[in-house]
Write an enzyme that holds these catalytic residues in place. Structure first.
Site, short mmCIF file in Angstrom:
data_model
loop_
_atom_site.label_atom_id
_atom_site.label_comp_id
_atom_site.label_asym_id
_atom_site.label_seq_id
_atom_site.Cartn_x
_atom_site.Cartn_y
_atom_site.Cartn_z
N TRP A 241 0.81 -1.22 0.00
CA TRP A 241 0.00 0.00 0.00
C TRP A 241 0.85 1.28 0.00
CZ3 TRP A 241 -1.48 -4.54 2.17
CH2 TRP A 241 -2.78 -5.00 1.89
N CYS A 277 -7.19 -4.41 -1.61
CA CYS A 277 -8.41 -5.09 -1.17
C CYS A 277 -9.26 -5.62 -2.31
CB CYS A 277 -9.22 -4.17 -0.26
SG CYS A 277 -9.97 -2.73 -1.08
N HIS A 335 -13.45 -0.11 1.07
CA HIS A 335 -12.80 -1.40 1.30
C HIS A 335 -13.69 -2.49 0.69
CE1 HIS A 335 -10.34 -4.49 2.96
NE2 HIS A 335 -11.30 -4.96 3.74
N ASP A 358 -13.24 -11.90 4.22
CA ASP A 358 -12.33 -10.86 3.74
C ASP A 358 -10.92 -11.42 3.63
OD1 ASP A 358 -10.92 -8.58 3.18
OD2 ASP A 358 -11.82 -7.37 4.75
N ASN A 398 -19.69 0.07 11.30
CA ASN A 398 -20.39 0.76 12.39
C ASN A 398 -19.50 1.54 13.35
OD1 ASN A 398 -23.30 0.11 12.16
ND2 ASN A 398 -22.56 -1.99 12.28
N GLU A 437 -25.92 -2.05 -7.03
CA GLU A 437 -27.01 -2.34 -6.10
C GLU A 437 -26.57 -1.94 -4.70
OE1 GLU A 437 -29.59 -6.07 -4.22
OE2 GLU A 437 -28.28 -6.42 -5.93
N GLU A 447 -30.58 4.65 9.91
CA GLU A 447 -29.95 5.49 10.92
C GLU A 447 -30.99 6.19 11.79
OE1 GLU A 447 -26.61 9.08 11.16
OE2 GLU A 447 -27.03 8.08 9.26
N ILE A 477 -18.20 20.61 2.79
CA ILE A 477 -17.41 20.82 1.57
C ILE A 477 -18.30 20.51 0.37
CG2 ILE A 477 -15.34 20.20 0.29
CD1 ILE A 477 -14.80 21.56 2.98
N VAL A 479 -18.78 20.82 -4.11
CA VAL A 479 -18.10 20.95 -5.40
C VAL A 479 -19.08 21.57 -6.39
CG1 VAL A 479 -16.53 19.03 -5.01
CG2 VAL A 479 -18.74 18.60 -6.06
N SER A 482 -18.78 18.04 -11.91
CA SER A 482 -17.97 16.82 -11.95
C SER A 482 -16.56 17.18 -12.40
CB SER A 482 -18.59 15.80 -12.92
OG SER A 482 -18.60 16.31 -14.24
N MET A 483 -15.61 16.44 -11.90
CA MET A 483 -14.21 16.77 -12.13
C MET A 483 -13.51 15.64 -12.87
SD MET A 483 -14.27 18.16 -8.40
CE MET A 483 -15.64 17.02 -8.37
N TYR A 516 -6.77 5.15 -1.63
CA TYR A 516 -8.10 4.68 -1.24
C TYR A 516 -8.16 4.25 0.22
CZ TYR A 516 -7.18 -0.33 -0.83
OH TYR A 516 -6.74 -1.56 -0.39
N ASP A 581 -14.09 13.52 -0.06
CA ASP A 581 -13.19 12.81 -0.97
C ASP A 581 -13.70 12.98 -2.39
OD1 ASP A 581 -11.51 11.75 1.07
OD2 ASP A 581 -13.08 10.32 1.55
#
Length: 687
Positions: A241, A277, A335, A358, A398, A437, A447, A477, A479, A482-483, A516, A581
């Site tokens: 990484w 990952c 992840h 995992d 969580n 999905e 929540e 934040i 924007v 689209s970038m 990431y 992000d």
């Protein structure tokens, strides 16, 4: 007295069995069948025909070293009219002269793997033995008695038979799917998957016991989770990484599992460099689908890595907002892991269905770098007791985030951060469609709901149960559009003062390239407003320009830039953090198919891409692969330089070998524009 039977020839009926068992692509040179379902065998005798009245046929199947009936790795069973469940049986389908057509059935709980098949024939005298060769037995999602039974035809097509798919990356607000060639039915892959099982430490320690336990998908999934990484064994992939991949291949450059698994096998089972990952998850998905276990790749955005099981991620920053201290506990932008479908007879009722596992090496489980399988339902209910690794997976979706500001005098001040919520937009590919999905609801209750609070209580997630203090001044934040990679763009810190008082603040804004997994690169834009006045019931937007010339040398293959704002209320000493992000979109790869797409007819794929950067590209490479469309990966070197705005165009030859829908997957890489992915669905018709 009748003479003994003499076997002249036998036929394992590869084509018919492959069709009936959904293993046609695997049955080109060897018999591959699924447990709990009949498979055909034809015997031709020489001299005379089989007579049930006087001839006795007995079959012996065995798998693994030191096979035994007690372990379920050896079975001896006669030709009989009775078909019994939970045992090996053989019966007659038809007899035409000297040819005898039989069907054999493996019990739906038989160990999977490579089997030998032997027949003994006796006619009142000493039996004659005939070695009928070998076959491979797989799990059977079509069989209701199998632990991996999946009732939906569409889901079996997606999670067992589909050889390609999408894996979601980016960020929670800017997700995107990259194509992946799973290729579980490609040449050599099944043999390699069985080799993975045979090289796991449990097999090397006690091969007979390991093969016996291969009857359980729970056991097989756990072995695969450990063997896809190489941290404890001769596993497939080495993770890295830190951005230094010169002695291997960058994780972002892979576009399929086939190339990885073939490299592992062809290298004498040496670790392949490098994985992250989604690569670990994709290879595990290939192996498990190949073995017959319904499996899908899942992406969790804002995924917590909680190494001490306290369900809490703590960040410590200095007064400028820079991170300090231990970074072993992080929140990753995303992840990936996998889910596999099975019953859980080892657990309480209700925990069957999707199980999370995992293969990315993060924390040890029972002394080994693996994780799961754990029922997704248990995670949703906050039940941390079921096997395996429920606390770690629960924390991934969580855990609570607490941020502290360490002042120059050493004192700690808690900051407010409502922009980062762990466990967002949990995603997988839709069944039968190239879309996302959202499966967050199978991991978490809504929540703020009563059920969510009950789950937190059961998990003892006390951090989430406390009342949240809400400051009167808030920040987020935003924007403006689209970038894309190569462009300059603006981000905004939008601040609201919802109180009746004026607030004098200091605002620090930073933009930094980001991997990431949350690791930050250099600052590519910043702003420090020492005296920002917020009038009562007012709002302001502060612009932070981000220029290509500032981020171009530091942007990772993840294409992520993290924007962070730190707002300090000078009078009250309250610290407010907001983050976002930003994923920079790559240019589109265009793919044209030239020719009539039919089986065994040569096609040409034309791949093109336009350089969107304001500077030339060097070292351009295009890689193409696709299960059922070509035998192996093709790599094309593009002449350098590719000037700003110039279009790259290459052609590669395809030779489809299977009828149906296939994905052609493409990766473009260069010195400045890295890991650009594209794909084209190709429907291959009959010859």
């Amino acid at each position: 007295m009748a003479t003994g039977l003499a076997l002249e020839k036998w036929y394992l009926e590869l084509e018919a069995n492959g069709r009936d068992h959904h293993t046609a692509e695997l049955c080109l040179k060897q018999l591959v069948v699924r447990r709990g379902q009949p498979f055909r065998l034809t015997l031709r005798f020489q001299g005379r025909s089989y007579e049930a009245r006087v001839d006795h046929l007995t079959f012996i199947v065995s798998t693994g070293p030191n096979p035994s009936e007690e372990a379920g790795t050896n079975a001896r069973f006669p030709l009989s009219d009775a078909v019994e469940q939970h045992t090996w049986t053989a019966s007659v389908i038809d007899q035409q002269g000297s040819e005898l057509s039989l069907q054999l059935i493996a019990p739906a709980n038989a160990p999977i793997g490579m089997y030998s098949l032997t027949m003994e024939a006796s006619t009142g005298s000493q039996p004659s033995s005939f070695n009928l060769g070998h076959f491979i037995l797989l799990f059977n999602p079509w069989c209701p008695a199998d632990a991996v039974f999946l009732d939906s035809k569409e889901e079996r097509q997606e999670y067992v038979l589909a050889q390609d798919g999408l894996i979601f990356q980016g960020s929670a607000k800017y997700y995107h799917g990259i194509p992946w060639n799973f290729g579980q039915f490609e040449a050599e892959i099944l043999d390699t998957c069985l080799k993975i099982l045979d090289m796991n430490p449990k097999f090397l320690k006690n091969g007979g016991r390991d093969c016996s336990r291969r009857s359980s998908p729970v056991y097989v999934c756990r072995v695969v989770s450990a063997m896809v990484n190489c941290n404890d064994d001769q596993g497939v992939l080495l993770g890295r990484w830190d951005g230094s991949y010169a002695d291997g291949i960058s994780p972002m450059f892979w576009i399929g599992s086939v190339d990885i698994l073939r490299r592992w096998k062809n290298s004498g089972f040496q670790k392949i460099k490098y994985g992250q990952c989604w690569v670990f998850a994709a290879v595990a998905c290939t192996v498990l689908r190949c073995l017959g276990i319904p499996t899908r790749v899942v992406t969790n955005y804002n995924s917590a890595h909680d190494s001490n099981s306290n369900l809490l991620i703590e960040y410590f920053r200095n007064e400028s907002g820079e991170m300090e201290g231990n970074k072993s506990e992080m929140i990753w932008n995303f992840h990936c892991w996998v889910e596999s479908w099975m019953t859980r007879p080892d657990l309480q009722p209700g925990y069957e269905g999707w199980q999370a596992l995992d293969p990315t090496p993060q924390e040890k489980s029972e002394g080994t770098y693996c994780c799961g399988p754990v029922p997704v339902r248990a995670i949703k209910e906050g039940d941390l007791t079921p096997k395996y690794d429920a606390p770690f997976v629960f924390a991934e979706v969580n855990a609570d985030l607490v941020e502290w500001i360490r002042k120059a005098d050493g004192s700690l001040h808690k900051s407010f951060n409502n922009s980062t919520v762990v466990g967002q937009m949990i995603s997988t590919k839709s069944v039968g469609r190239d879309q996302r999905e959202d499966i967050t609801h199978i991991y978490k209750y809504p929540e703020g709901s009563r059920e969510e609070r009950e789950a937190f209580k059961k998990a003892n997630n006390l951090n989430k149960l406390g009342a949240r203090e809400k400051p009167g001044v808030t920040m987020r934040i935003r924007v403006v559009r689209s970038m894309t990679v190569g462009n300059d763009f603006d981000v905004l810190a939008h601040i609201n003062n919802d109180t009746e008082e004026s607030h004098s603040c200091r605002l620090l804004l930073f933009a930094r390239t980001c991997s990431y997994n949350g690791m930050l690169g250099p600052v590519c834009s910043s702003k420090d407003l020492l005296n920002l006045s917020m009038e009562p019931n007012s709002e302001k937007s502060i612009t932070l320009p981000v220029l290509y010339k500032k981020y171009c040398d530091y942007l990772t293959e993840s294409n992520l830039i993290k924007v962070r704002g730190l707002l300090i209320d000078l009078a009250t000493d309250i610290y407010l953090v907001a983050e976002r992000d930003i994923y920079l979109e790559n240019p589109e790869i265009k793919i044209r198919i030239l020719g009539e797409p039919k089986k065994n007819r040569q096609l040409v794929a034309e791949v093109s891409l336009q350089n969107p950067l304001p500077e030339p590209l060097e070292g351009c490479i295009i890689t193409v692969e696709g299960a059922g469309l070509m035998e192996s990966q093709i790599t094309v070197d593009v002449p350098s330089p590719v000037k700003a705005g110039q279009e790259v165009k290459v052609r590669v030859s395809l030779l489809p070998i299977w009828v149906g829908l296939h994905k052609l997957v493409v990766n473009f890489n260069s010195n400045k524009l890295k890991a650009v992915k594209g794909y084209r669905n190709v429907i291959i018709g009959p010859p």
